[in-house]
Design a protein around this motif. Structure first.
Motif, PDB file in Angstrom:
ATOM      1  N   ASP A   1       0.875  -1.172   0.000  1.00 30.25           N
ATOM      2  CA  ASP A   1       0.000   0.000   0.000  1.00 30.25           C
ATOM      3  C   ASP A   1       0.913   1.222   0.000  1.00 30.25           C
ATOM      4  O   ASP A   1       1.662   1.440   0.945  1.00 30.25           O
ATOM      5  N   MET A   2       0.869   2.000  -1.068  1.00 27.05           N
ATOM      6  CA  MET A   2       1.756   3.160  -1.234  1.00 27.05           C
ATOM      7  C   MET A   2       0.999   4.468  -1.010  1.00 27.05           C
ATOM      8  O   MET A   2       1.405   5.504  -1.517  1.00 27.05           O
ATOM      9  N   THR A   3      -0.055   4.415  -0.254  1.00 23.62           N
ATOM     10  CA  THR A   3      -0.901   5.584  -0.069  1.00 23.62           C
ATOM     11  C   THR A   3      -0.214   6.686   0.723  1.00 23.62           C
ATOM     12  O   THR A   3      -0.451   7.856   0.494  1.00 23.62           O
ATOM     13  N   GLY A   4       0.664   6.345   1.640  1.00 17.27           N
ATOM     14  CA  GLY A   4       1.245   7.318   2.558  1.00 17.27           C
ATOM     15  C   GLY A   4       2.210   8.299   1.929  1.00 17.27           C
ATOM     16  O   GLY A   4       2.556   8.218   0.746  1.00 17.27           O
ATOM     17  N   GLU A   5       2.660   9.214   2.736  1.00 14.92           N
ATOM     18  CA  GLU A   5       3.573  10.283   2.327  1.00 14.92           C
ATOM     19  C   GLU A   5       4.973   9.778   2.002  1.00 14.92           C
ATOM     20  O   GLU A   5       5.716  10.434   1.304  1.00 14.92           O
ATOM     21  N   GLU A   6       5.345   8.603   2.521  1.00 13.03           N
ATOM     22  CA  GLU A   6       6.703   8.122   2.320  1.00 13.03           C
ATOM     23  C   GLU A   6       6.955   7.592   0.903  1.00 13.03           C
ATOM     24  O   GLU A   6       8.071   7.259   0.552  1.00 13.03           O
ATOM     25  N   ALA A   7       5.937   7.531   0.084  1.00 15.52           N
ATOM     26  CA  ALA A   7       6.102   7.085  -1.301  1.00 15.52           C
ATOM     27  C   ALA A   7       6.220   8.291  -2.235  1.00 15.52           C
ATOM     28  O   ALA A   7       5.619   9.338  -2.004  1.00 15.52           O
ATOM     29  N   ILE A   8       7.012   8.114  -3.273  1.00 13.45           N
ATOM     30  CA  ILE A   8       7.096   9.132  -4.329  1.00 13.45           C
ATOM     31  C   ILE A   8       6.115   8.713  -5.407  1.00 13.45           C
ATOM     32  O   ILE A   8       6.198   7.596  -5.932  1.00 13.45           O
ATOM     33  N   LYS A   9       5.172   9.598  -5.710  1.00 16.11           N
ATOM     34  CA  LYS A   9       4.127   9.287  -6.685  1.00 16.11           C
ATOM     35  C   LYS A   9       4.134  10.341  -7.787  1.00 16.11           C
ATOM     36  O   LYS A   9       4.189  11.531  -7.498  1.00 16.11           O
TER      37      LYS A   9
ATOM     38  N   ALA B   1      -4.382  12.802 -22.276  1.00 22.43           N
ATOM     39  CA  ALA B   1      -4.011  11.420 -21.955  1.00 22.43           C
ATOM     40  C   ALA B   1      -3.159  11.461 -20.690  1.00 22.43           C
ATOM     41  O   ALA B   1      -2.153  12.159 -20.643  1.00 22.43           O
ATOM     42  N   ARG B   2      -3.610  10.727 -19.664  1.00 16.35           N
ATOM     43  CA  ARG B   2      -2.875  10.663 -18.405  1.00 16.35           C
ATOM     44  C   ARG B   2      -2.390   9.238 -18.182  1.00 16.35           C
ATOM     45  O   ARG B   2      -3.111   8.285 -18.451  1.00 16.35           O
ATOM     46  N   SER B   3      -1.169   9.126 -17.662  1.00 18.89           N
ATOM     47  CA  SER B   3      -0.570   7.809 -17.474  1.00 18.89           C
ATOM     48  C   SER B   3      -1.181   7.040 -16.318  1.00 18.89           C
ATOM     49  O   SER B   3      -1.111   5.822 -16.281  1.00 18.89           O
ATOM     50  N   GLY B   4      -1.730   7.723 -15.353  1.00 17.65           N
ATOM     51  CA  GLY B   4      -2.083   7.081 -14.091  1.00 17.65           C
ATOM     52  C   GLY B   4      -0.892   7.181 -13.166  1.00 17.65           C
ATOM     53  O   GLY B   4       0.213   7.546 -13.578  1.00 17.65           O
ATOM     54  N   VAL B   5      -1.089   6.862 -11.920  1.00 15.23           N
ATOM     55  CA  VAL B   5      -0.066   7.055 -10.897  1.00 15.23           C
ATOM     56  C   VAL B   5       0.989   5.950 -10.946  1.00 15.23           C
ATOM     57  O   VAL B   5       0.661   4.773 -11.070  1.00 15.23           O
ATOM     58  N   LEU B   6       2.250   6.355 -10.837  1.00 22.05           N
ATOM     59  CA  LEU B   6       3.373   5.447 -10.626  1.00 22.05           C
ATOM     60  C   LEU B   6       3.930   5.763  -9.247  1.00 22.05           C
ATOM     61  O   LEU B   6       3.963   6.926  -8.858  1.00 22.05           O
ATOM     62  N   ALA B   7       4.373   4.763  -8.510  1.00 22.38           N
ATOM     63  CA  ALA B   7       4.836   5.011  -7.141  1.00 22.38           C
ATOM     64  C   ALA B   7       5.999   4.109  -6.787  1.00 22.38           C
ATOM     65  O   ALA B   7       6.044   2.948  -7.179  1.00 22.38           O
ATOM     66  N   LEU B   8       6.945   4.678  -6.024  1.00 24.73           N
ATOM     67  CA  LEU B   8       8.058   3.937  -5.436  1.00 24.73           C
ATOM     68  C   LEU B   8       8.261   4.445  -4.016  1.00 24.73           C
ATOM     69  O   LEU B   8       8.142   5.658  -3.773  1.00 24.73           O
ATOM     70  N   TYR B   9       8.608   3.545  -3.110  1.00 25.11           N
ATOM     71  CA  TYR B   9       8.963   3.968  -1.766  1.00 25.11           C
ATOM     72  C   TYR B   9      10.366   4.581  -1.779  1.00 25.11           C
ATOM     73  O   TYR B   9      11.219   4.149  -2.546  1.00 25.11           O
ATOM     74  N   ARG B  10      10.572   5.563  -0.927  1.00 22.24           N
ATOM     75  CA  ARG B  10      11.896   6.154  -0.773  1.00 22.24           C
ATOM     76  C   ARG B  10      12.837   5.120  -0.151  1.00 22.24           C
ATOM     77  O   ARG B  10      12.428   4.359   0.723  1.00 22.24           O
ATOM     78  N   GLU B  11      14.068   5.116  -0.586  1.00 25.09           N
ATOM     79  CA  GLU B  11      15.064   4.212  -0.019  1.00 25.09           C
ATOM     80  C   GLU B  11      15.594   4.827   1.280  1.00 25.09           C
ATOM     81  O   GLU B  11      15.708   6.034   1.383  1.00 25.09           O
ATOM     82  N   PRO B  12      15.967   3.989   2.264  1.00 28.05           N
ATOM     83  CA  PRO B  12      16.503   4.542   3.520  1.00 28.05           C
ATOM     84  C   PRO B  12      17.868   5.182   3.320  1.00 28.05           C
ATOM     85  O   PRO B  12      18.573   4.898   2.391  1.00 28.05           O
TER      86      PRO B  12
END
Length: 161
Positions: A78-86, A150-161
């Motif tokens: 779940d990448m909903t939180g602030e810690e993900a880059i979207k 045309a929109r791609s939709g959301v892409l998300a990755l968690y930030r690395e420590p």
């Protein structure tokens, strides 16, 4: 029950039919997919699928359990939180009249957009940002007339420590 938008990302086997099984799971249980993006990762044997959905917390938990049971799903987050880059990318074609061109170019520049095609009565450009940024840009361009989008939709990755 209160609903909100969630962003789920999953690593899956890069095989035919995997995306169809995942979207079928959503459809079969009445979950709506707002956006979906999928592409191979740096490892060509795996793909990353990112889905945004509007649901309630209990239904999200149930949905995630069902996704994790699918054979081809390697990892689900779940990448909903602030810690993900979207981010999402949009291609936009906006109407232009000679008197409005400078103003539209300024708006595009303010959002770090890049013009790809200039015609006498249109601009086609790309912009990359979070969902709210793309929405804000569209709001500013709406009075000029958006011809195509045309929109791609959301892409998300968690930030690395």
């Amino acid at each position: 029950m209160e609903t909100r938008k969630y962003t789920l990302t999953m690593l899956v086997d890069n095989e035919p039919g995997v995306t169809a099984r995942i979207t079928g799971l959503f459809a079969g249980r009445g979950y709506n997919i707002e956006t979906i993006c999928g592409a191979p990762t740096a490892n060509p044997k795996m793909s990353r699928i990112t889905i945004t959905t509007l649901t309630s917390p209990p239904l999200l938990a149930q949905c995630m359990k069902q996704i994790q049971r699918l054979v081809n799903v390697i990892k689900l987050r779940d990448m909903t939180g602030e810690e993900a880059i979207k981010r999402e990318m949009a291609l936009i074609c906006v109407k232009t009249r000679p008197k409005d061109q400078k103003k539209i170019e300024t708006i595009i520049s303010d959002f770090q957009g890049r013009i790809l095609d200039k015609g006498q009565q249109h601009f086609i450009f790309e912009v990359i940002g979070d969902e709210l940024t793309v929405d804000a840009l569209l709001d500013q361009l709406a009075p000029f007339g958006i011809k195509k989008l045309a929109r791609s939709g959301v892409l998300a990755l968690y930030r690395e420590p």
